[in-house]
Motif scaffolding. Sequence first.
Motif, PDB file in Angstrom:
ATOM      1  N   MET A   1       0.844  -1.185   0.000  1.00 21.45           N
ATOM      2  CA  MET A   1       0.000   0.000   0.000  1.00 21.45           C
ATOM      3  C   MET A   1       0.888   1.247   0.000  1.00 21.45           C
ATOM      4  SD  MET A   1      -2.935  -1.144   2.742  1.00 21.45           S
ATOM      5  CE  MET A   1      -4.229  -0.003   2.272  1.00 21.45           C
TER       6      MET A   1
ATOM      7  N   LEU B   1       0.314   5.824   1.444  1.00 17.88           N
ATOM      8  CA  LEU B   1      -0.900   5.820   2.250  1.00 17.88           C
ATOM      9  C   LEU B   1      -1.193   7.211   2.807  1.00 17.88           C
ATOM     10  CD1 LEU B   1      -0.283   2.556   4.280  1.00 17.88           C
ATOM     11  CD2 LEU B   1      -1.974   2.884   2.473  1.00 17.88           C
TER      12      LEU B   1
ATOM     13  N   ASP C   1      -6.541   6.491   4.209  1.00 16.20           N
ATOM     14  CA  ASP C   1      -6.435   5.035   4.241  1.00 16.20           C
ATOM     15  C   ASP C   1      -6.386   4.552   5.688  1.00 16.20           C
ATOM     16  OD1 ASP C   1      -6.010   4.556   1.314  1.00 16.20           O
ATOM     17  OD2 ASP C   1      -4.252   5.815   1.704  1.00 16.20           O
TER      18      ASP C   1
ATOM     19  N   LYS D   1     -11.936   2.169   7.466  1.00 17.46           N
ATOM     20  CA  LYS D   1     -10.544   2.611   7.488  1.00 17.46           C
ATOM     21  C   LYS D   1      -9.782   1.817   8.543  1.00 17.46           C
ATOM     22  CE  LYS D   1     -11.705   5.688   4.520  1.00 17.46           C
ATOM     23  NZ  LYS D   1     -11.273   5.605   3.135  1.00 17.46           N
TER      24      LYS D   1
END
Length: 166
Positions: free
Chosen positions: A1, A4, A69, A99
């Motif tokens: 990810m 973020l 995020d 989230k």
Amino acid sequence: MPNLKIYLAGPDVFRPDQESLFATRKFLLKEAGFTPLCPLDNEIHEGLSGRDLARAIFEANVSMIHDADIVIANCNDFRGQCIDDGTAFEVGVAAMARKIIFGYRDQLITMTERIGIKDSNGWSVEPFGLSTNLMIENAIINSSGQLIAGTFEDVIPLISARYTSE
């Protein structure tokens, strides 16, 4: 990810040193490769006051949470024996928006250790062995996040270890 976006939740917006505190926190997040979303960065239309200003701040913060995020929440007691009510709301919004939530407290002692089995008004204190309200703690755990004993700075390496190696 990669990259973020992390929303900074908590009563720290009320501190007298809020600007320098958030500047440091944003710097630390950027250094770790994250994009900070700070309530102080919301552009609120000038000329608003009272309820109109409050609504604009509310809408801007909720929008930031939806854009994030991850949420990092200061879950320390504020103006009493519990988490700040605004922060509790932000954690709830983040949980409902699915989230990831990381929270921190100075200590993770249970509410009954901190307050007793009844508060000063004789009201029962949650007896579940949690360090904060069951709704807050479970929202954090259910989000795949974590509530830690520590500081904001202690949360960053946890997020980095979990999400930057992917």
